[in-house]
Motif scaffolding. Structure first.
Motif, mmCIF file in Angstrom:
data_model
loop_
_atom_site.group_PDB
_atom_site.id
_atom_site.type_symbol
_atom_site.label_atom_id
_atom_site.label_comp_id
_atom_site.label_asym_id
_atom_site.label_seq_id
_atom_site.Cartn_x
_atom_site.Cartn_y
_atom_site.Cartn_z
ATOM 1 N N TRP A 69 74.251 97.223 50.334
ATOM 2 C CA TRP A 69 73.323 98.319 50.609
ATOM 3 C C TRP A 69 73.243 98.697 52.082
ATOM 4 N N VAL A 70 73.942 97.950 52.949
ATOM 5 C CA VAL A 70 73.927 98.264 54.382
ATOM 6 C C VAL A 70 74.711 99.551 54.643
ATOM 7 N N LYS A 71 74.123 100.470 55.380
ATOM 8 C CA LYS A 71 74.796 101.738 55.667
ATOM 9 C C LYS A 71 75.743 101.619 56.852
ATOM 10 N N ASP A 72 75.313 100.933 57.904
ATOM 11 C CA ASP A 72 76.132 100.788 59.103
ATOM 12 C C ASP A 72 76.187 99.319 59.507
ATOM 13 N N PRO A 73 77.312 98.631 59.265
ATOM 14 C CA PRO A 73 77.419 97.207 59.602
ATOM 15 C C PRO A 73 77.176 96.911 61.075
ATOM 16 N N LYS A 74 77.449 97.876 61.936
ATOM 17 C CA LYS A 74 77.247 97.666 63.365
ATOM 18 C C LYS A 74 75.769 97.506 63.697
ATOM 19 N N GLN A 75 74.914 98.011 62.832
ATOM 20 C CA GLN A 75 73.470 97.903 63.041
ATOM 21 C C GLN A 75 72.862 96.732 62.279
ATOM 22 N N PHE A 76 73.710 95.957 61.603
ATOM 23 C CA PHE A 76 73.222 94.838 60.788
ATOM 24 C C PHE A 76 73.595 93.527 61.473
ATOM 25 N N PRO A 77 72.664 92.559 61.566
ATOM 26 C CA PRO A 77 72.954 91.292 62.235
ATOM 27 C C PRO A 77 74.120 90.559 61.572
ATOM 28 N N LEU A 78 74.924 89.879 62.379
ATOM 29 C CA LEU A 78 76.040 89.099 61.856
ATOM 30 C C LEU A 78 75.487 87.866 61.146
ATOM 31 N N ARG A 79 75.743 87.764 59.853
ATOM 32 C CA ARG A 79 75.224 86.649 59.063
ATOM 33 C C ARG A 79 76.400 85.786 58.600
ATOM 34 N N ILE A 80 76.652 84.720 59.343
ATOM 35 C CA ILE A 80 77.754 83.823 58.986
ATOM 36 C C ILE A 80 77.281 82.691 58.090
ATOM 37 N N ASN A 81 75.973 82.430 58.115
ATOM 38 C CA ASN A 81 75.370 81.378 57.294
ATOM 39 C C ASN A 81 74.226 81.942 56.468
ATOM 40 N N ALA A 82 73.932 81.273 55.373
ATOM 41 C CA ALA A 82 72.765 81.592 54.551
ATOM 42 C C ALA A 82 72.035 80.286 54.255
ATOM 43 N N ARG A 83 70.746 80.271 54.422
ATOM 44 C CA ARG A 83 69.966 79.058 54.164
ATOM 45 C C ARG A 83 69.859 78.838 52.656
ATOM 46 N N ALA A 84 70.319 77.683 52.206
ATOM 47 C CA ALA A 84 70.320 77.388 50.778
ATOM 48 C C ALA A 84 68.908 77.394 50.198
ATOM 49 N N GLU A 85 67.928 76.994 50.996
ATOM 50 C CA GLU A 85 66.566 76.886 50.495
ATOM 51 C C GLU A 85 65.943 78.237 50.144
ATOM 52 N N THR A 86 66.426 79.298 50.781
ATOM 53 C CA THR A 86 65.769 80.599 50.617
ATOM 54 C C THR A 86 66.713 81.730 50.217
ATOM 55 N N ALA A 87 68.002 81.447 50.056
ATOM 56 C CA ALA A 87 68.983 82.522 49.814
ATOM 57 C C ALA A 87 68.668 83.339 48.566
ATOM 58 N N ILE A 88 68.172 82.681 47.502
ATOM 59 C CA ILE A 88 67.903 83.399 46.261
ATOM 60 C C ILE A 88 66.789 84.419 46.427
ATOM 61 N N GLY A 89 65.912 84.218 47.392
ATOM 62 C CA GLY A 89 64.802 85.138 47.583
ATOM 63 C C GLY A 89 65.029 86.185 48.653
ATOM 64 N N LYS A 90 66.151 86.098 49.358
ATOM 65 C CA LYS A 90 66.448 87.045 50.426
ATOM 66 C C LYS A 90 67.192 88.254 49.870
ATOM 67 N N ALA A 91 66.759 89.430 50.270
ATOM 68 C CA ALA A 91 67.415 90.649 49.795
ATOM 69 C C ALA A 91 68.892 90.668 50.151
ATOM 70 N N SER A 92 69.253 90.095 51.303
ATOM 71 C CA SER A 92 70.646 90.109 51.744
ATOM 72 C C SER A 92 71.558 89.319 50.820
ATOM 73 N N PHE A 93 71.050 88.205 50.266
ATOM 74 C CA PHE A 93 71.904 87.278 49.540
ATOM 75 C C PHE A 93 71.615 87.185 48.047
ATOM 76 N N ARG A 94 70.568 87.819 47.584
ATOM 77 C CA ARG A 94 70.117 87.644 46.198
ATOM 78 C C ARG A 94 71.210 87.979 45.184
ATOM 79 N N ALA A 95 71.862 89.115 45.328
ATOM 80 C CA ALA A 95 72.889 89.524 44.363
ATOM 81 C C ALA A 95 74.099 88.600 44.410
ATOM 82 N N ALA A 96 74.499 88.201 45.602
ATOM 83 C CA ALA A 96 75.660 87.318 45.730
ATOM 84 C C ALA A 96 75.370 85.935 45.152
#
Length: 254
Positions: A69-96
């Protein structure tokens, strides 16, 4: 966190360990960094006729997760890691987490012990590898980002969890390790929901990894040789860390 790692195992060995069907030759890489292509393993849950192996495929993705859903990746923070404890509840990682879980093979990873500024001490890099050698599979997530012109970029992130007592003196986070007998369950996004694999997203056993002090050459992406893994003189022993009271293994989904 996990910000640098290495993959030096041969393609043949990796095929055997991960059950990958279509793995081409690739060079040993001793200093894999964010935004670079990384090798991930995915599965569609099917099987080749006459084979007992699931259909696992190797892909190259950009290390730096970008939600669709990100429109411009240059405006989105670089996310190399995802916290296992909260990934399911984060909009960024929920679908993945629900649909695109992957394995990230590695020979080990680098981490830095960063003393307080008041101490005046320099940061110390460590090469952290499986004590018994071989390859390790980190839990990962993948997402394909599509631009307005229709071009697509496959992106990925590595899941991290609280460090166990052997890694905690260096850093308070570490990659989630998926063991071989759990590969299929982790990759099965058709029948295994995030809640069903929550038990896999925990620190690995205390003696699984060993940490070797290395030089600060790993700090520079341009340094890519095997000499990065050579043991360095440790100026000062790591401080002891008190063991944390174990939790109940449950993750937060809210």
């Amino acid at each position: 966190m996990c910000g640098r790692y290495a993959l030096t195992i041969s393609p043949e060995e990796l095929k055997e360990i991960l059950g990958v069907l279509d793995l081409e030759d690739f060079p040993a890489r001793y200093n894999i960094a964010p935004t670079q292509p990384i090798l991930v393993v995915v599965s569609d849950g099917s099987q080749e006729p006459g084979s007992n192996l699931p259909d696992r495929r190797a892909l190259l993705v950009r290390w730096g997760f970008t939600p669709g859903w990100v429109k411009d990746p240059k405006q989105f923070p670089l996310r190399i890691n995802a916290r296992a404890e909260t990934a399911i509840g984060k909009a960024s990682f929920r679908a993945a987490m629900r649909h695109r879980r992957v394995l990230v093979p590695a020979s080990g990873f680098y981490e830095w012990h960063r003393p307080s500024k008041e101490s005046g001490e320099k940061s110390q890099a460590y090469w952290i590898k499986p004590r018994r050698g071989g390859v390790v599979a980190f839990a990962g997530l993948m997402e394909t980002w599509s631009s307005a012109d229709g071009s697509e970029v496959d992106t990925g992130a590595i899941l991290t969890t609280a460090a166990n007592s052997s890694i905690a003196p260096i850093h308070d986070r570490m990659p989630v390790v998926i063991k071989p007998h759990d590969f299929s369950r982790w990759l099965d996004c058709k029948t295994q929901e995030p809640r069903d694999v929550a038990d896999l997203m925990k620190p690995v056993e205390e003696d699984f990894f060993e940490a070797i002090p290395v030089s600060d050459k790993v700090n520079k992406v341009a340094n890519v040789g095997a000499d990065l893994l050579e043991r360095a003189e440790l100026a000062k022993p790591l401080p002891p860390v008190e063991k944390k009271k174990p939790d109940d293994g449950q993750l937060s989904f809210f």
